[in-house]
Write an enzyme that holds these catalytic residues in place. Sequence first.
Site, PDB file in Angstrom:
ATOM      1  N   SER A 151      59.951  39.156  53.816  1.00 54.60           N
ATOM      2  CA  SER A 151      60.190  39.150  55.269  1.00 54.60           C
ATOM      3  C   SER A 151      60.483  37.763  55.836  1.00 54.60           C
ATOM      4  CB  SER A 151      58.972  39.737  55.997  1.00 54.60           C
ATOM      5  OG  SER A 151      57.912  38.806  56.013  1.00 54.60           O
TER       6      SER A 151
ATOM      7  N   ASP B 270      52.600  40.894  59.950  1.00 58.20           N
ATOM      8  CA  ASP B 270      52.849  42.277  60.380  1.00 58.20           C
ATOM      9  C   ASP B 270      53.425  43.098  59.228  1.00 58.20           C
ATOM     10  OD1 ASP B 270      52.008  41.615  62.943  1.00 58.20           O
ATOM     11  OD2 ASP B 270      54.011  40.922  63.496  1.00 58.20           O
TER      12      ASP B 270
ATOM     13  N   LYS C 255      53.407  42.496  67.750  1.00 60.65           N
ATOM     14  CA  LYS C 255      52.763  42.860  66.483  1.00 60.65           C
ATOM     15  C   LYS C 255      52.792  44.369  66.221  1.00 60.65           C
ATOM     16  CE  LYS C 255      49.851  38.791  66.592  1.00 60.65           C
ATOM     17  NZ  LYS C 255      50.758  38.021  65.743  1.00 60.65           N
TER      18      LYS C 255
ATOM     19  N   ASP D 261      60.981  38.768  71.766  1.00 60.64           N
ATOM     20  CA  ASP D 261      60.722  37.414  71.246  1.00 60.64           C
ATOM     21  C   ASP D 261      61.861  36.481  71.660  1.00 60.64           C
ATOM     22  OD1 ASP D 261      58.466  38.426  70.092  1.00 60.64           O
ATOM     23  OD2 ASP D 261      59.151  38.218  68.016  1.00 60.64           O
TER      24      ASP D 261
HETATM   25  O1  RIB Z   1      53.262  38.586  64.622  1.00 64.33           O
HETATM   26  C1  RIB Z   1      54.444  38.107  65.181  1.00 64.33           C
HETATM   27  C2  RIB Z   1      54.584  38.548  66.600  1.00 64.33           C
HETATM   28  O2  RIB Z   1      53.585  37.932  67.365  1.00 64.33           O
HETATM   29  C3  RIB Z   1      55.873  38.154  67.266  1.00 64.33           C
HETATM   30  O3  RIB Z   1      56.905  39.084  67.074  1.00 64.33           O
HETATM   31  C4  RIB Z   1      55.481  37.972  68.719  1.00 64.33           C
HETATM   32  O4  RIB Z   1      55.981  38.946  69.561  1.00 64.33           O
HETATM   33  C5  RIB Z   1      53.961  37.977  68.711  1.00 64.33           C
HETATM   34  O5  RIB Z   1      53.487  39.133  69.204  1.00 64.33           O
END
Ligand code: RIB
Length: 295
Positions: free
Chosen positions: A273, A245, A40, A13
């Site tokens: 989170s 997530d 994710k 990221d």
């Molecule tokens: O859900 C968040 C994630 O979505 C981020 O970490 C990014 O990588 C995207 O996949």
Amino acid sequence: MTRIVVVGSINMDLVTQAPRFVGPGETILGERFLTVPGGKGANQAVAAARLGAEVALVGAIGDDGFGQQLHGGLAVENINLDHLVRLNDSASGTASITVADGENQIIVVPAANDCVTPAHVEHAQSLIARADAVLVQMEIPLETVEATVRLGHRLGVPVILNPAPARALPAEWLKLARYVTPNQHELAILLGADPAEDFRNLMRLAPAPVVLTRGAEGAWYREQGEPAHQAGFNVDVVDSTGAGDTFNAALAVFLHEGLATAVRKACAAAALSVGKLGAQAGMPTLSEVEDLLAR
Ligand code: RIB
């Protein structure tokens, strides 16, 4: 110990914190830049591991610097990486993320994640057969998502299908999942329905049990009959990236305690989170979730 298998994406990221989002053709000055692990699939694996589960991740990274960092970060979280493929001919997945006022905008380039195939899932069959739950999202090829829900169904292992980023899916696939976990926008796309429709009506239309996330308002869930509500926990939001997530991971980890309890704990974990910048930075431990629930 609860055993979770995650089939999903792994990204680096590239996070920019900014005073606001930019418009087309515009340049503004940002406040902070971070390069942090995400994706994710990886996020859900890390969140489940911090909550005390034994976790394995099925996914792919490139043979590049990001891939090395991503592998190292997952290993530190004690995640089983026997089914993590390192590809010579692909870059690792990336996500360009802008965070402003606790909201985010994300562009994902899947790269290696596009090479996670049904064969990789079949190869992990013995691991999946022993799992208490399987988590899968949609940053990998849809045929691999399908293979995962079909294998879980065939083996009698509950699959939580997190339909993000949203695309319309055949009703048959949805029926094979134990739970589908969209937000309102994703549920409308998933069903090919009008996004303006009341989300409770959309939940009644879904061909599988739905756990619907509503951000700060918590979550709604429905197996049969009327949807039930779990209120959100009141927290200060720095960055909501990865909250969904964390929610999905906690749902999987606590599913054996019953759906209502799992949704409550998932809302608490997701709330914790969002307190730090970066998807995985704020993901809580089990004792942090228990502390919040006891308050
Ligand atoms: O859900 C968040 C994630 O979505 C981020 O970490 C990014 O990588 C995207 O996949």
